[in-house]
Design a protein around this motif. Structure first.
Motif, short mmCIF file in Angstrom:
data_model
loop_
_atom_site.label_atom_id
_atom_site.label_comp_id
_atom_site.label_asym_id
_atom_site.label_seq_id
_atom_site.Cartn_x
_atom_site.Cartn_y
_atom_site.Cartn_z
N ASN A 7 0.80 -1.23 0.00
CA ASN A 7 0.00 0.00 0.00
C ASN A 7 0.83 1.27 0.00
O ASN A 7 0.33 2.34 0.34
CB ASN A 7 -0.95 0.01 1.21
CG ASN A 7 -2.06 -1.00 1.04
OD1 ASN A 7 -2.61 -1.13 -0.05
ND2 ASN A 7 -2.36 -1.75 2.08
N SER A 8 2.10 1.17 -0.40
CA SER A 8 2.92 2.37 -0.46
C SER A 8 2.46 3.22 -1.64
O SER A 8 1.80 2.74 -2.57
CB SER A 8 4.39 2.00 -0.64
OG SER A 8 4.63 1.51 -1.95
N ARG A 9 2.82 4.48 -1.58
CA ARG A 9 2.50 5.40 -2.68
C ARG A 9 3.00 4.86 -4.02
O ARG A 9 2.30 4.94 -5.04
CB ARG A 9 3.17 6.74 -2.40
CG ARG A 9 2.27 7.88 -2.36
CD ARG A 9 3.11 9.13 -2.08
NE ARG A 9 2.47 9.99 -1.15
CZ ARG A 9 1.57 10.89 -1.48
NH1 ARG A 9 1.22 11.03 -2.73
NH2 ARG A 9 1.00 11.64 -0.58
N GLU A 10 4.21 4.36 -4.02
CA GLU A 10 4.83 3.85 -5.23
C GLU A 10 4.08 2.63 -5.77
O GLU A 10 3.88 2.49 -6.99
CB GLU A 10 6.29 3.51 -4.97
CG GLU A 10 7.11 3.33 -6.23
CD GLU A 10 7.08 4.53 -7.18
OE1 GLU A 10 6.96 4.29 -8.39
OE2 GLU A 10 7.16 5.69 -6.73
N GLU A 11 3.65 1.73 -4.88
CA GLU A 11 2.91 0.54 -5.32
C GLU A 11 1.55 0.90 -5.90
O GLU A 11 1.12 0.34 -6.91
CB GLU A 11 2.78 -0.45 -4.17
CG GLU A 11 4.11 -1.11 -3.84
CD GLU A 11 4.11 -1.82 -2.51
OE1 GLU A 11 4.53 -2.99 -2.49
OE2 GLU A 11 3.70 -1.22 -1.50
N ILE A 12 0.88 1.85 -5.28
CA ILE A 12 -0.42 2.32 -5.81
C ILE A 12 -0.22 3.00 -7.16
O ILE A 12 -0.98 2.76 -8.11
CB ILE A 12 -1.12 3.24 -4.79
CG1 ILE A 12 -1.56 2.42 -3.57
CG2 ILE A 12 -2.32 3.94 -5.43
CD1 ILE A 12 -2.03 3.24 -2.39
N LYS A 13 0.82 3.80 -7.28
CA LYS A 13 1.14 4.45 -8.56
C LYS A 13 1.40 3.41 -9.65
O LYS A 13 0.93 3.55 -10.78
CB LYS A 13 2.36 5.35 -8.37
CG LYS A 13 2.75 6.13 -9.59
CD LYS A 13 3.94 7.03 -9.29
CE LYS A 13 4.42 7.71 -10.55
NZ LYS A 13 5.63 8.49 -10.33
N THR A 14 2.12 2.35 -9.30
CA THR A 14 2.39 1.28 -10.26
C THR A 14 1.10 0.58 -10.67
O THR A 14 0.89 0.30 -11.86
CB THR A 14 3.38 0.26 -9.66
OG1 THR A 14 4.61 0.94 -9.36
CG2 THR A 14 3.66 -0.89 -10.63
N ARG A 15 0.21 0.32 -9.70
CA ARG A 15 -1.08 -0.32 -10.04
C ARG A 15 -1.91 0.59 -10.94
O ARG A 15 -2.58 0.11 -11.87
CB ARG A 15 -1.83 -0.70 -8.77
CG ARG A 15 -1.23 -1.90 -8.06
CD ARG A 15 -2.13 -2.50 -7.02
NE ARG A 15 -2.43 -1.63 -5.92
CZ ARG A 15 -1.81 -1.63 -4.74
NH1 ARG A 15 -0.83 -2.49 -4.50
NH2 ARG A 15 -2.18 -0.80 -3.78
N LYS A 16 -1.89 1.90 -10.69
CA LYS A 16 -2.61 2.84 -11.57
C LYS A 16 -2.11 2.70 -13.00
O LYS A 16 -2.91 2.66 -13.94
CB LYS A 16 -2.44 4.28 -11.09
CG LYS A 16 -3.28 4.62 -9.90
CD LYS A 16 -3.11 6.09 -9.51
CE LYS A 16 -4.00 6.37 -8.30
NZ LYS A 16 -4.04 7.76 -7.92
N GLN A 17 -0.81 2.63 -13.16
CA GLN A 17 -0.23 2.51 -14.50
C GLN A 17 -0.60 1.18 -15.15
O GLN A 17 -0.90 1.13 -16.35
CB GLN A 17 1.28 2.70 -14.47
CG GLN A 17 1.88 2.88 -15.85
CD GLN A 17 1.32 4.08 -16.58
OE1 GLN A 17 1.31 5.20 -16.07
NE2 GLN A 17 0.80 3.87 -17.79
#
Length: 135
Positions: A7-17
């Motif tokens: 649930n890190s910012r980076e993981e959420i950003k990756t899922r968005k992409q």
């Protein structure tokens, strides 16, 4: 590409992409941008709002992101379980006359009925009860 589970910012950003890339590929393969749903006995149309809402909500959890990758299967087979009025205060639901909830296993597919055309528009796909994220 592997879907991050955290649930890190980076993981959420990756899922968005991942979701954005999936939609781009899906639309290229389905230029009509619709899928026939057996329960509704009607097409569910995919619009920019569909992508925007799903990217925002489904990227919050691994489970919801994974569900998006089964998009066509879910749109075809989800069953109507509830119809309700749109949220009056939600500007994204302004164009709808009603909101329809469909389920496919643990996956919740939300669609809206467009006021002026009567078309069913895919609104969001999520897996309720999966780990929630902070916005």
């Amino acid at each position: 590409m592997e879907i991050p589970r955290g649930n890190s910012r980076e993981e959420i950003k990756t899922r968005k992409q991942i979701i954005k890339d999936f939609y781009a590929t899906w639309i290229a393969e389905h230029p009509e941008k619709k899928v026939y749903n057996k329960s509704l006995k009607a097409d569910i149309h995919i619009k920019f709002l569909s992508i925007n809402e799903t990217v925002g909500h489904a990227s919050g959890t691994y489970e919801s992101t994974e569900a998006v990758l089964r998009f066509t299967e879910i749109l075809e087979n989800a069953k109507v379980v509830n119809r309700k009025p749109k949220k009056q205060e939600d500007k994204n639901q302004k164009m709808f006359s009603e909101i329809i909830i469909l389920l496919y296993g643990a996956v919740k597919l939300t669609i809206g009925r467009q006021k002026n055309t009567g078309e069913y528009i895919q609104y969001c796909i999520t897996v309720p009860g999966s780990r929630m994220h902070k916005k």
